[in-house]
Design a protein around this motif. Sequence first.
Motif, PDB file in Angstrom:
ATOM      1  N   GLU A  31      18.048  -1.670 -12.055  1.00  0.00           N
ATOM      2  CA  GLU A  31      18.060  -2.281 -10.727  1.00  0.00           C
ATOM      3  C   GLU A  31      16.652  -2.682 -10.278  1.00  0.00           C
ATOM      4  OE1 GLU A  31      20.767  -2.795  -8.632  1.00  0.00           O
ATOM      5  OE2 GLU A  31      22.093  -2.190 -10.266  1.00  0.00           O
ATOM      6  N   GLY A  32      15.640  -2.006 -10.817  1.00  0.00           N
ATOM      7  CA  GLY A  32      14.271  -2.316 -10.424  1.00  0.00           C
ATOM      8  C   GLY A  32      13.280  -1.545 -11.278  1.00  0.00           C
ATOM      9  N   VAL A  33      12.039  -2.035 -11.292  1.00  0.00           N
ATOM     10  CA  VAL A  33      10.974  -1.414 -12.077  1.00  0.00           C
ATOM     11  C   VAL A  33       9.707  -1.364 -11.233  1.00  0.00           C
ATOM     12  CG1 VAL A  33       9.441  -1.686 -14.080  1.00  0.00           C
ATOM     13  CG2 VAL A  33      11.898  -2.174 -14.301  1.00  0.00           C
ATOM     14  N   MET A  34       9.023  -0.231 -11.255  1.00  0.00           N
ATOM     15  CA  MET A  34       7.722  -0.092 -10.603  1.00  0.00           C
ATOM     16  C   MET A  34       6.662   0.008 -11.685  1.00  0.00           C
ATOM     17  SD  MET A  34       6.543   0.227  -7.403  1.00  0.00           S
ATOM     18  CE  MET A  34       4.934   0.553  -6.673  1.00  0.00           C
ATOM     19  N   HIS A  35       5.689  -0.908 -11.649  1.00  0.00           N
ATOM     20  CA  HIS A  35       4.654  -0.931 -12.680  1.00  0.00           C
ATOM     21  C   HIS A  35       3.373  -1.518 -12.103  1.00  0.00           C
ATOM     22  CE1 HIS A  35       3.039  -0.948 -16.723  1.00  0.00           C
ATOM     23  NE2 HIS A  35       2.687  -2.207 -16.606  1.00  0.00           N
ATOM     24  N   LYS A  36       2.258  -0.839 -12.332  1.00  0.00           N
ATOM     25  CA  LYS A  36       0.949  -1.275 -11.845  1.00  0.00           C
ATOM     26  C   LYS A  36       0.948  -1.539 -10.341  1.00  0.00           C
ATOM     27  CE  LYS A  36      -1.088  -3.435 -15.961  1.00  0.00           C
ATOM     28  NZ  LYS A  36      -1.684  -4.679 -16.496  1.00  0.00           N
ATOM     29  N   GLY A  37       1.655  -0.696  -9.604  1.00  0.00           N
ATOM     30  CA  GLY A  37       1.678  -0.825  -8.152  1.00  0.00           C
ATOM     31  C   GLY A  37       2.555  -1.940  -7.621  1.00  0.00           C
ATOM     32  N   ARG A  38       3.326  -2.583  -8.500  1.00  0.00           N
ATOM     33  CA  ARG A  38       4.200  -3.676  -8.078  1.00  0.00           C
ATOM     34  C   ARG A  38       5.661  -3.287  -8.260  1.00  0.00           C
ATOM     35  NH1 ARG A  38      -0.177  -6.166 -10.389  1.00  0.00           N
ATOM     36  NH2 ARG A  38      -1.145  -7.850  -9.190  1.00  0.00           N
TER      37      ARG A  38
ATOM     38  N   GLY B 185       9.009  11.013   9.214  1.00  0.00           N
ATOM     39  CA  GLY B 185       7.714  11.355   9.793  1.00  0.00           C
ATOM     40  C   GLY B 185       6.744  10.209   9.942  1.00  0.00           C
ATOM     41  N   GLN B 186       6.595   9.379   8.945  1.00  0.00           N
ATOM     42  CA  GLN B 186       5.626   8.294   9.019  1.00  0.00           C
ATOM     43  C   GLN B 186       6.261   7.005   8.534  1.00  0.00           C
ATOM     44  OE1 GLN B 186       3.168  10.399   5.910  1.00  0.00           O
ATOM     45  NE2 GLN B 186       2.849   8.316   5.142  1.00  0.00           N
ATOM     46  N   LYS B 187       5.574   5.914   8.764  1.00  0.00           N
ATOM     47  CA  LYS B 187       6.090   4.613   8.369  1.00  0.00           C
ATOM     48  C   LYS B 187       5.508   4.201   7.015  1.00  0.00           C
ATOM     49  CE  LYS B 187       6.660   2.867  13.086  1.00  0.00           C
ATOM     50  NZ  LYS B 187       6.278   1.799  14.053  1.00  0.00           N
ATOM     51  N   ALA B 188       6.179   3.260   6.391  1.00  0.00           N
ATOM     52  CA  ALA B 188       5.698   2.702   5.128  1.00  0.00           C
ATOM     53  C   ALA B 188       5.736   1.182   5.216  1.00  0.00           C
ATOM     54  CB  ALA B 188       6.553   3.186   3.964  1.00  0.00           C
ATOM     55  N   ASP B 189       5.012   0.532   4.325  1.00  0.00           N
ATOM     56  CA  ASP B 189       4.990  -0.935   4.308  1.00  0.00           C
ATOM     57  C   ASP B 189       6.237  -1.524   3.674  1.00  0.00           C
ATOM     58  OD1 ASP B 189       2.383  -0.959   5.396  1.00  0.00           O
ATOM     59  OD2 ASP B 189       1.528  -0.623   3.399  1.00  0.00           O
ATOM     60  N   LEU B 190       6.866  -0.756   2.766  1.00  0.00           N
ATOM     61  CA  LEU B 190       8.028  -1.264   2.040  1.00  0.00           C
ATOM     62  C   LEU B 190       9.033  -0.146   1.852  1.00  0.00           C
ATOM     63  CD1 LEU B 190       9.426  -3.477   0.267  1.00  0.00           C
ATOM     64  CD2 LEU B 190       8.078  -2.612  -1.661  1.00  0.00           C
ATOM     65  N   TYR B 191      10.283  -0.423   2.223  1.00  0.00           N
ATOM     66  CA  TYR B 191      11.372   0.522   2.018  1.00  0.00           C
ATOM     67  C   TYR B 191      12.324  -0.047   0.973  1.00  0.00           C
ATOM     68  CZ  TYR B 191       9.895   2.973   6.229  1.00  0.00           C
ATOM     69  OH  TYR B 191       9.175   3.676   7.149  1.00  0.00           O
ATOM     70  N   ILE B 192      12.729   0.811   0.051  1.00  0.00           N
ATOM     71  CA  ILE B 192      13.666   0.421  -0.996  1.00  0.00           C
ATOM     72  C   ILE B 192      14.882   1.327  -0.906  1.00  0.00           C
ATOM     73  CG2 ILE B 192      14.025   0.192  -3.488  1.00  0.00           C
ATOM     74  CD1 ILE B 192      10.953  -0.142  -3.722  1.00  0.00           C
TER      75      ILE B 192
ATOM     76  N   GLN C 208       0.821  -1.208   0.000  1.00  0.00           N
ATOM     77  CA  GLN C 208       0.000   0.000   0.000  1.00  0.00           C
ATOM     78  C   GLN C 208       0.857   1.262   0.000  1.00  0.00           C
ATOM     79  OE1 GLN C 208      -3.454   0.326  -0.120  1.00  0.00           O
ATOM     80  NE2 GLN C 208      -3.396  -1.836  -0.646  1.00  0.00           N
ATOM     81  N   SER C 209       1.924   1.242   0.801  1.00  0.00           N
ATOM     82  CA  SER C 209       2.810   2.410   0.879  1.00  0.00           C
ATOM     83  C   SER C 209       4.252   1.957   0.699  1.00  0.00           C
ATOM     84  CB  SER C 209       2.645   3.130   2.225  1.00  0.00           C
ATOM     85  OG  SER C 209       2.906   2.249   3.298  1.00  0.00           O
ATOM     86  N   ILE C 210       4.964   2.667  -0.149  1.00  0.00           N
ATOM     87  CA  ILE C 210       6.342   2.319  -0.492  1.00  0.00           C
ATOM     88  C   ILE C 210       7.183   3.583  -0.437  1.00  0.00           C
ATOM     89  CG2 ILE C 210       7.855   1.385  -2.294  1.00  0.00           C
ATOM     90  CD1 ILE C 210       5.436  -0.106  -3.412  1.00  0.00           C
ATOM     91  N   VAL C 211       8.407   3.445   0.028  1.00  0.00           N
ATOM     92  CA  VAL C 211       9.332   4.570   0.078  1.00  0.00           C
ATOM     93  C   VAL C 211      10.655   4.171  -0.573  1.00  0.00           C
ATOM     94  CG1 VAL C 211      10.657   6.127   1.547  1.00  0.00           C
ATOM     95  CG2 VAL C 211       8.321   5.560   2.163  1.00  0.00           C
ATOM     96  N   LEU C 212      11.109   4.983  -1.529  1.00  0.00           N
ATOM     97  CA  LEU C 212      12.461   4.866  -2.059  1.00  0.00           C
ATOM     98  C   LEU C 212      13.320   5.895  -1.357  1.00  0.00           C
ATOM     99  CD1 LEU C 212      10.543   3.997  -4.644  1.00  0.00           C
ATOM    100  CD2 LEU C 212      12.743   4.087  -5.821  1.00  0.00           C
TER     101      LEU C 212
ATOM    102  N   ARG D  37      13.812  11.338  -1.170  1.00  0.00           N
ATOM    103  CA  ARG D  37      12.926  10.303  -0.638  1.00  0.00           C
ATOM    104  C   ARG D  37      11.605  10.412  -1.416  1.00  0.00           C
ATOM    105  NH1 ARG D  37      12.489  12.044   4.332  1.00  0.00           N
ATOM    106  NH2 ARG D  37      14.184  10.771   5.198  1.00  0.00           N
ATOM    107  N   VAL D  38      11.193   9.305  -2.012  1.00  0.00           N
ATOM    108  CA  VAL D  38       9.984   9.285  -2.835  1.00  0.00           C
ATOM    109  C   VAL D  38       8.963   8.373  -2.171  1.00  0.00           C
ATOM    110  CG1 VAL D  38       9.000   8.802  -5.105  1.00  0.00           C
ATOM    111  CG2 VAL D  38      11.349   9.676  -4.928  1.00  0.00           C
ATOM    112  N   TRP D  39       7.801   8.939  -1.855  1.00  0.00           N
ATOM    113  CA  TRP D  39       6.718   8.186  -1.223  1.00  0.00           C
ATOM    114  C   TRP D  39       5.688   7.774  -2.268  1.00  0.00           C
ATOM    115  CZ3 TRP D  39       6.360   7.266   4.131  1.00  0.00           C
ATOM    116  CH2 TRP D  39       7.299   7.930   4.931  1.00  0.00           C
ATOM    117  N   ILE D  40       5.263   6.533  -2.199  1.00  0.00           N
ATOM    118  CA  ILE D  40       4.214   6.014  -3.087  1.00  0.00           C
ATOM    119  C   ILE D  40       3.082   5.487  -2.235  1.00  0.00           C
ATOM    120  CG2 ILE D  40       3.617   4.261  -4.807  1.00  0.00           C
ATOM    121  CD1 ILE D  40       7.199   5.033  -4.604  1.00  0.00           C
ATOM    122  N   GLU D  41       1.876   5.966  -2.490  1.00  0.00           N
ATOM    123  CA  GLU D  41       0.682   5.504  -1.787  1.00  0.00           C
ATOM    124  C   GLU D  41      -0.319   4.992  -2.813  1.00  0.00           C
ATOM    125  OE1 GLU D  41       0.242   5.409   1.450  1.00  0.00           O
ATOM    126  OE2 GLU D  41       1.963   6.603   2.144  1.00  0.00           O
ATOM    127  N   ARG D  42      -0.673   3.712  -2.699  1.00  0.00           N
ATOM    128  CA  ARG D  42      -1.666   3.102  -3.588  1.00  0.00           C
ATOM    129  C   ARG D  42      -1.351   3.341  -5.071  1.00  0.00           C
ATOM    130  NH1 ARG D  42      -6.041   1.433  -0.549  1.00  0.00           N
ATOM    131  NH2 ARG D  42      -6.153   2.314   1.556  1.00  0.00           N
TER     132      ARG D  42
END
Length: 469
Positions: free
Chosen positions: A436-443, A82-89, A41-45, A63-68
């Motif tokens: 190194e990685g790809v973000m696509h369709k929320g994955r 400030g806040q927590k995320a479900d996934l840190y990269i 749901q929430s990801i941080v690079l 720092r890049v935050w991704i929500e949904r």
Amino acid sequence: MTALLWLSLKSQSDQSGVDMRLFAKTVVIGFLSLSSAIQAQSIVLEGVHLVPMTSEKVIHNQRVWIERGRISRIESMDNPAGQKADLYIDGRGKFLIPALSDTHFHQHRNSIEDTKLLFKLLIANGVGTVRTMAQWNEQDTIAIRQWAAQADTIAPHYYASGPQLNATNVKNVADAVAMVDMHQQRGYDFIKVHGNLDPQAYLALLERAAFYKLPVTGHAQRHLPLQYTLRMHSLAHIEELVVLLAGQQLQIPKVTPLELNDMVQQVKTSGITVTPTLSILALIPEYTDEKRYLALQKKYESQFIAYGEYLWFTNPDNPSYQSAFFKTPQMKKYIADMIQTSARLTKALSDAGVPLLVGSDNLGFHIAGFSVHEEMQQMQKAGMTPYQVLKAATADSARYLGRQALAGTLEVGKNAEFVLLAANPLLDISHTKRIEGVMHKGRWYNRAALDQLLSDVAQARQAEKTQPQ
């Protein structure tokens, strides 16, 4: 397909003082070693160098935050999380760019299973959007588009062209009107013209398409003055302009600066968009020289060619680049001159501000996904700057396809569609291959997940060799 062939892819500390963000990162690293994509749901690079493509700049240590699936915040790492995320990269030392587009993509075979393999190659190469440039017999690009749009499908954002239009299926005005009506009824995104049409039929096609606001793209009308071709929405190959400069003979005369400038100004004034497709041209000499052709077949990317396509392209009796026609001295010189003049014209159009797109025209050993990076390298070789090339593959392609509100740049509110690179692509466009990685369709696909996609395709291609063709 290139016209020449038709001549014969945080946190906080707990009471004991333990940094919970570091603990979360440790857990995440364990997850990221798995070979499947991760959805959260929430990801941080963290610590990433941002290449936003809103201008020619790199914003360091962000720092890049991704929500949904959307970018919700971009900030300096100097700011408290400030806040927590479900996934840190961990993006330290790495560069983040928008996902790439291929605006001249083909799925040559009729099997949906083969299309799935091509889509895996695209995602593995950071290509998040494609425009298919033809619907072949027994294909249905509308059905493919619907399937690709499903949330759980490993597929790029997909734009559908209808069947190629030429003198065999558009013989007169009535045919032209009927064909455009069919495109409108079925809901294709683009009309693709391939080959010369009867002048009145061509004009009727453009008029009917304008009525429906359907963009027409494709090849030049080589039998008509340049102005007729420039009435289209976009041009599929820059070689078509070279042919119009040179005439129909298999000989390209030396183009004077005045002739070149005159064409460039006409193209710019028309407002047409051009997809150079330089890389498919540059590959032809690899087929026509025996030693280079053997080396081509041994390249890493060549393991991903469909076996049926491999058999077709390695058979000199077929009208492929391996045929005797392409190996004649006259044709070799024609191709060499075409490559040189196309590169020269690409640079001139870019300098003049003509909108250019990245389209690879994947074909034969020009493998989907990998071909996009080859195209970008050829555009840089032609004299475009890395930023100009990357802009053509991201921001400019997104605007052309009508996705600029959601994609093409890295900004708050846009989709999280991006590629994490090991090196700065604004220094050399070849660095886009160091994924190194790809973000696509929320994955999130880390390197292991991308390698698994490639392994899936390689195994499938190997298995094809045991099946009847």
